[in-house]
Scaffold this motif. Structure first.
Motif, PDB file in Angstrom:
ATOM      1  N   GLU A 137       0.823  -1.242   0.122  1.00 29.83           N
ATOM      2  CA  GLU A 137       0.144   0.104  -0.010  1.00 29.83           C
ATOM      3  C   GLU A 137       0.874   1.040   0.041  1.00 29.83           C
ATOM      4  O   GLU A 137       0.570   2.310  -0.840  1.00 29.83           O
ATOM      5  CB  GLU A 137      -0.873   0.173   1.222  1.00 29.83           C
ATOM      6  N   ILE A 138       1.807   1.193   0.725  1.00 36.00           N
ATOM      7  CA  ILE A 138       2.878   2.490   0.865  1.00 36.00           C
ATOM      8  C   ILE A 138       3.437   2.618  -0.413  1.00 36.00           C
ATOM      9  O   ILE A 138       3.535   3.650  -0.960  1.00 36.00           O
ATOM     10  CB  ILE A 138       3.815   2.240   2.053  1.00 36.00           C
ATOM     11  N   ILE A 139       4.014   1.432  -1.127  1.00 41.08           N
ATOM     12  CA  ILE A 139       4.713   1.499  -2.279  1.00 41.08           C
ATOM     13  C   ILE A 139       3.746   2.008  -3.358  1.00 41.08           C
ATOM     14  O   ILE A 139       4.152   2.721  -4.287  1.00 41.08           O
ATOM     15  CB  ILE A 139       5.070   0.133  -2.830  1.00 41.08           C
ATOM     16  N   LEU A 149       3.573   5.794  -3.148  1.00 42.90           N
ATOM     17  CA  LEU A 149       4.783   6.283  -3.457  1.00 42.90           C
ATOM     18  C   LEU A 149       4.730   6.311  -5.085  1.00 42.90           C
ATOM     19  O   LEU A 149       5.276   7.119  -5.992  1.00 42.90           O
ATOM     20  CB  LEU A 149       6.020   5.666  -3.129  1.00 42.90           C
ATOM     21  N   TYR A 150       4.248   4.992  -5.855  1.00 46.77           N
ATOM     22  CA  TYR A 150       4.188   4.982  -7.365  1.00 46.77           C
ATOM     23  C   TYR A 150       3.517   6.021  -7.800  1.00 46.77           C
ATOM     24  O   TYR A 150       3.790   6.559  -9.037  1.00 46.77           O
ATOM     25  CB  TYR A 150       3.718   3.578  -7.510  1.00 46.77           C
ATOM     26  N   LYS A 158       4.065  12.840  -2.019  1.00 46.20           N
ATOM     27  CA  LYS A 158       4.982  13.406  -1.280  1.00 46.20           C
ATOM     28  C   LYS A 158       4.533  13.638   0.333  1.00 46.20           C
ATOM     29  O   LYS A 158       5.271  14.001   1.448  1.00 46.20           O
ATOM     30  CB  LYS A 158       5.215  14.811  -1.867  1.00 46.20           C
ATOM     31  N   VAL A 159       3.438  13.389   0.306  1.00 45.82           N
ATOM     32  CA  VAL A 159       2.850  13.343   1.471  1.00 45.82           C
ATOM     33  C   VAL A 159       1.939  12.038   1.867  1.00 45.82           C
ATOM     34  O   VAL A 159       1.164  11.484   1.062  1.00 45.82           O
ATOM     35  CB  VAL A 159       1.697  14.350   1.865  1.00 45.82           C
ATOM     36  N   LEU A 160       2.296  11.226   2.864  1.00 48.25           N
ATOM     37  CA  LEU A 160       1.785   9.850   3.078  1.00 48.25           C
ATOM     38  C   LEU A 160       0.811   9.937   4.540  1.00 48.25           C
ATOM     39  O   LEU A 160       1.526  10.062   5.514  1.00 48.25           O
ATOM     40  CB  LEU A 160       2.903   8.865   3.087  1.00 48.25           C
ATOM     41  N   ILE A 161      -0.437   9.663   4.428  1.00 48.72           N
ATOM     42  CA  ILE A 161      -1.101   9.371   5.547  1.00 48.72           C
ATOM     43  C   ILE A 161      -1.316   8.036   5.921  1.00 48.72           C
ATOM     44  O   ILE A 161      -1.972   7.353   5.210  1.00 48.72           O
ATOM     45  CB  ILE A 161      -2.630  10.134   5.510  1.00 48.72           C
TER      46      ILE A 161
END
Lengths: 341, 513
Positions: B149-151, B154-155, B159-162
Motif C-alpha cells: 500500500e505504501i509502495i 509512492l508509485y 510526497k505526503v503519506l497518511i
C-alpha cells in the motif's frame, strides 16, 4: 455523537411510515399521468375507483374479499423475508394447496362436511408448507439460489395443475374450459372474515410477544448474533419456511372454499406479487401490511365500477398496481442500501 | 522548515455533530507528524479532508503555499497518498496489477506491462521485498500487504503519506521495519502523518504530535516536548491515566476448561487450528496472543460452537461438549464476549431488553407458556443498566444509537449475568476509550476474583500482558510459546520475546541460539 444518532433515529422514525405512503402516492400520480396522457380524466377515474371499492356495502364486502388472500400472502412473504428467504413461490404453494383440497374431495367423498373441511385445510397447509420448504432447504443447506428454484417449482406446479384439471379424477370433463369438480364443503363469507381476523390477531400477537416470535425477530435483525446467542437458526428458518407455505395455503383455502368452490387454471395468477407488495408496504409492521393489502384489494374491487362509470378501462388498476409494486420495491431498496452504508 | 501542508480553521459537520471544529494543522516537508486521540476524536475525518474524501464546510487548505480545493483524484496529483486501515486491495490480482490499478502506463491502447513491472520491481527492491511483482496480493502476509500500500502511494508520486493506524495489525518486528521505512521517507523530504492510539510508538517515531479530543485540537507537542504521560493526559483530558492491571496473578483454582488435541479446518479445507491442547483454571485469565489471523477466531468459534471441530476434545468441568449445540454449551456455562460487537455481539436494530435476553427467551425467568414476560424482562434489563452503568438507554430505541463503550457494556452485562463458568473475551476493549477500557478490565478481574475461568483473546499485547495470569501465543494455528504466571510476576518476559513468538520463533529455538 448522541445528538447525531438521535437525529438519525428520528429520520428513521419519520421514514418508516412515510416511505411506503410516498410510494403509494407516487404510484397513483404516475398512473394518473398515464390516464391523462391517453386522454382520460384521472381524478374522475380515481373517484370512481374509491366509490366502487368503499361506496356501497357490496363494494366494501368485495374489497374485503380481495384483501384477505393478499394479507395471508403478505404474511407468507414477510415471515420468510425476516429469515433472509425471498419467498416468491406463493403461486406454486397456492396451486399445490388447491390440488390437495380437490384430492380430499375425490378420495374422501364419503366424509361428512364437518370432517372434510378441516381435513381439506390441513392437507392444503401440508402441501403449501412442503412446497415452500423445498427452496429453503436447498438454499440454507446447500447454498442454491432460492428465487430460481421457486420460479421453476412454480412453473412445474402451474403446468401440473393445468394437466390435472383436464386429465384426472379431479377434472370436470363436462366443461369446455379446464376446471376441477365442485368442492362441496364451503365457508361463508362472514365466517371467512372472522377466521381471517383471528389469524391476523394471532399472527401479530405471536410475532410481538411470543418467545418463537422474538427469536424470529432476532434472526431478522441479525442472524449471526442470533446464532451466537444460542438460537438454532437453521431449525427456525425451516419452521418459518413451512409456515410461509402454510399462509399461502390458507390464502388458497379461502379462495377455493369461500369463493370459487372449484379450481380454475389461473385462480392464483399474480396474487403472490400482491402479497409481496403488501409486505413491502407494511415493512415489518403487521398493521401496515394489512393496510397495504387493503389498498391492493380496493383497487381490484373498484375496477369493476371504474369501467362502468367512466371511459377509463379497468386495466388502469393493473397500471396502478404495477406502479405501487415498483415504488414499494424502490423504497425498500433505499432502506437496504442505507442500512448497508 | 517550510510547511508543505497548511490546513487552516477546518470545520466539518455531520448533521448536528461537529467532527472537526476550527482545526489548524500543519505538516512540514520531511517530518513525521503523529495525530493521536481517542476514537471519535476526529482524526480520521481530518485526514479524509486532507485526502480529498470529504470537502470541509469551512476553512482552507494550502499545499506548498497555494490554496487548493480538490477530490481524491486530484489529491493524488497533488502528491497526497493515504494508506487506509483496511487495505484497498484486490487479493486475486498480482502485486504489480494492484499497484498500477487505475494509473497504468499505456502503450497506445494497451497497458505497458513491461515498464510497469520494471518500475514496481525497483520499488519492491528499495523496500527490501524479495517477491516477484507477479505474485498474488492474497498470498502475502499483512505486513507485506501494508508495504505494498505504501509502495502504491509512492508509485503514484506521493510526497505526503497518511498512515491510518498502520501498526494495528503488525507484530513488533514488522512495526520496527515500518518505522525504518518512515524514517527513510522523511530523509527523502517526504512527510508522513501517523494516526495512532499507541503512544509508545508515537513517542518513538514522531517529530511532532498533535492531540485531538472531541473534534478539537488540544495541543501540538514539539519534538523536545514529547512525553508519553503528557500526551495521554491531553488525550483523555483527565489526570488519571493508568490502565488497570492484574495484581493477583497465579492465584488460581481447579481446572475448569480443557481443550485437547484440537483440530479445526476452514470451510475451504485449510488447517486453522493444529493439534492444540491447553486448559484454563478457575480464577485464571489465560491470554491468547498472536498476530490476528493465526487461528484465534477459529479456536474461539470452535469452543462456542459456531464451527465444528475436526478432531480432539473439549471439556468443561466434567462434561465433554464438543458435540453439543451452541445453546447447550451456553447453558453449560460458556459465556462469550464477541470480538465483533456489530455482527455476533448485538442486534443493533433491537432494543436493550431484546438484546439482554437473547438465548434465554425460553427460560422460565423470562417467558411463560411461550409468551414473553415483558415486565420481568424490563426489570432485568433495568437492573443490568444500573449495575453496569450503561448510559443512553431508551426502552424502545434500538441499541445502535449507543456509543461503542455502552454497546460493549450491554454485551458484558448479558454474558456476566448468566454467571458463566468459562468466559471467552475476544478483543473486549477493541475501539473503546480509556474509561471504557478500564471498566471492561475491572469487570474481567472481578470475574476472575469470583472464580470464573477466563479466556482472553486480544491483538493488544499490552492488554494481554496487563491482565493475563498465563499466556499462550498462536502462530499459524499452533502454540508457539507459553508464558507462565511466574514470569509475569517476576517481570522476566519482554514484549520483544513475545513478539518473536508471534512471528513463529518457538522458545526453545531461541534459547539454543
Amino acid at each position: 455523537m448522541r445528538e447525531h444518532a438521535m437525529k438519525l433515529m428520528n429520520r428513521d422514525v419519520l421514514m418508516k411510515p412515510l416511505n411506503p405512503l410516498a410510494a403509494i402516492a407516487t404510484a397513483f400520480l404516475a398512473a394518473g399521468l398515464v390516464v391523462w396522457i391517453t386522454g382520460g380524466e384521472p381524478i374522475e377515474a380515481y373517484i370512481a375507483l374509491i366509490q366502487g371499492a368503499f361506496g356501497s356495502e357490496s363494494g366494501l364486502m368485495n374489497t374485503i374479499r380481495y384483501t384477505l388472500p393478499i394479507v395471508m400472502l403478505g404474511f407468507s412473504f414477510s415471515i420468510c423475508d425476516r429469515c433472509g428467504y425471498f419467498n416468491i413461490g406463493q403461486e406454486g404453494q397456492m396451486y399445490a394447496a388447491a390440488l390437495m383440497i380437490a384430492g380430499v374431495q375425490v378420495w374422501f367423498s364419503d366424509l361428512p362436511a364437518v370432517a372434510m373441511l378441516p381435513l381439506m385445510i390441513l392437507s392444503a397447509i401440508a402441501a403449501g408448507g412442503i412446497i415452500c420448504l423445498v427452496p429453503a432447504i436447498l438454499k440454507f443447506l446447500f447454498g442454491v439460489n432460492e428465487i430460481i428454484i421457486a420460479m421453476l417449482v412454480n412453473y412445474i406446479i402451474v403446468l401440473l395443475t393445468n394437466y390435472l384439471l383436464m386429465y384426472s379424477s379431479i377434472a370436470d370433463t363436462d366443461k369446455t374450459s379446464p376446471m376441477s369438480i365442485t368442492i362441496l364443503p364451503s365457508i361463508s363469507r362472514p365466517v371467512l372474515i372472522i377466521l381471517a381476523l383471528m389469524i391476523i390477531t394471532a399472527y401479530a400477537l405471536c410475532l410481538r410477544s411470543s418467545a418463537p416470535g422474538y427469536r424470529l425477530r432476532m434472526v431478522g435483525f441479525n442472524p449471526h448474533f442470533a446464532k451466537a446467542s444460542g438460537i438454532d437458526t437453521i431449525k427456525l428458518i425451516l419452521i418459518v419456511s413451512f409456515l410461509g407455505g402454510a399462509f399461502s395455503a390458507l390464502s388458497a383455502s379461502g379462495e377455493i372454499l369461500g369463493e370459487y368452490h372449484r379450481i380454475y387454471t389461473g385462480f392464483a395468477a399474480n396474487l403472490g406479487f400482491y402479497g409481496m407488495t403488501a409486505a413491502l408496504i407494511g415493512s415489518q409492521s403487521t398493521l401496515g401490511l394489512v393496510l397495504g393489502a387493503l389498498i391492493l384489494g380496493a383497487l381490484q374491487s373498484g375496477s369493476v365500477s371504474l369501467s362502468v362509470m367512466t371511459d377509463v378501462p379497468s386495466e388502469l388498476v393493473l397500471v396502478v398496481q404495477g406502479f405501487v409494486m415498483l415504488f414499494a420495491t424502490i423504497s425498500i431498496l433505499q432502506r437496504w442500501t442505507r442500512q448497508s452504508v | 522548515m517550510n510547511n508543505s501542508i497548511e490546513m487552516k480553521s477546518i470545520t466539518k459537520r455531520f448533521g448536528s455533530l461537529t467532527a472537526n471544529n476550527k482545526i489548524d494543522f500543519q505538516l512540514r516537508a520531511g517530518e513525521t507528524h503523529a495525530l493521536v486521540g481517542e476514537n471519535g476524536a476526529g482524526k480520521t475525518t481530518l485526514m479524509r479532508i486532507l485526502y480529498g474524501q470529504y470537502a470541509p464546510d469551512e476553512g482552507t487548505i494550502r499545499i506548498d503555499g497555494r490554496e487548493e480545493r480538490y477530490n481524491v483524484a486530484k489529491a493524488l496529483k497533488l502528491g497526497i497518498g493515504m494508506v487506509h486501515q483496511n487495505f484497498m486491495q484486490i487479493s486475486k490480482m498480482s502485486i504489480a496489477d494492484n499497484i498500477i490499478l487505475g494509473h497504468a502506463p499505456k502503450k497506445g491502447f494497451f497497458i505497458d506491462y513491461k515498464s510497469a513491472k520494471k518500475e514496481v520491481s525497483v520499488l519492491l527492491d528499495r523496500f527490501g521485498m524479495k517477491v516477484s511483482p507477479d505474485k498474488l496480493i492474497g498470498s502475502l502476509c499483512v505486513g507485506e500487504r501494508q508495504k505494498i500500500e505504501i509502495i502504491k502511494a509512492l508509485y503514484l508520486g506521493a510526497k505526503v503519506l497518511i498512515l491510518d493506524e498502520p501498526t494495528a495489525v503488525l507484530t513488533p518486528q514488522e512495526t520496527q521495519e515500518l518505522f525504518q521505512i518512515i524514517e527513510e521517507l522523511n530523509s527523502e523530504g517526504k512527510s508522513v502523518v501517523f494516526i495512532s492510539h499507541k503512544l509508545r510508538e508515537v513517542v518513538r517515531i514522531a517529530h511532532r504530535v498533535t492531540v485531538m479530543r472531541k473534534g478539537e485540537i488540544v495541543r501540538c507537542f514539539d519534538k523536545n516536548e514529547i512525553q508519553e504521560t503528557e500526551i495521554a493526559r491531553a488525550m483523555i483530558g483527565k489526570q488519571e491515566v493508568s490502565l488497570i492491571q492484574n495484581k493477583n496473578r497465579g492465584n488460581t483454582g481447579e481446572t475448569i476448561f480443557i481443550a485437547k488435541n484440537l483440530w479445526v479446518f476452514s470451510d475451504e479445507g485449510a488447517v486453522k487450528v493444529r493439534d492444540i491442547s491447553f486448559d484454563v483454571k478457575a480464577g485464571e485469565i489465560l491470554g491468547i496472543g498472536g498476530v490476528e489471523g493465526n487461528g484465534q477466531s477459529e479456536l474461539i468459534n470452535s469452543i462456542i460452537g459456531m464451527t465444528g471441530i475436526s478432531g480432539g476434545n473439549l471439556r468443561l468441568v466434567e462434561a465433554d461438549f464438543a458435540d453439543k449445540t451452541i445453546e447447550e454449551r451456553r447453558n453449560l456455562g460458556i459465556g462469550y464476549i464477541s470480538e465483533d460487537r456489530m455482527t455476533t455481539g448485538l442486534a443493533l436494530n433491537a432494543n436493550m431488553d431484546e438484546n439482554v435476553i437473547c438465548g434465554r427467551e425460553n427460560s422460565p425467568q423470562f417467558s411463560r407458556s411461550g409468551f414473553l414476560k415483558r415486565k420481568e424482562i424490563a426489570d432485568h434489563s433495568q437492573k443490568l443498566t444500573k449495575e453496569f452503568d450503561i448510559r443512553g438507554i431508551h426502552a424502545e430505541k434500538p441499541v445502535k444509537q449507543l456509543s461503542g463503550g455502552n454497546m460493549q457494556k450491554i454485551i458484558l452485562a448479558r454474558e456476566i449475568s448468566r454467571k458463566p463458568k468459562l468466559l471467552i473475551a475476544a478483543q473486549p476493549t477493541r475501539g473503546l476509550d480509556i474509561g471504557a477500557i478500564n471498566f471492561v478490565r475491572e469487570q474481567l478481574l472481578e470475574q476472575k476474583a469470583k472464580g470464573t475461568a477466563i479466556l482472553l483473546v486480544s491483538a493488544d499485547l499490552e492488554e494481554l500482558m496487563s491482565l493475563s495470569d498465563r499466556m499462550i501465543i498462536l502462530y499459524e494455528g499452533e502454540i508457539s510459546g507459553e508464558i507462565l504466571s511466574e514470569e509475569f510476576i517476576e517481570n522476566s518476559v519482554t514484549e520483544e520475546e513475545i513478539g518473536l513468538m508471534m512471528g513463529g520463533a518457538s522458545r526453545s529455538k531461541r534459547q539454543v541460539s
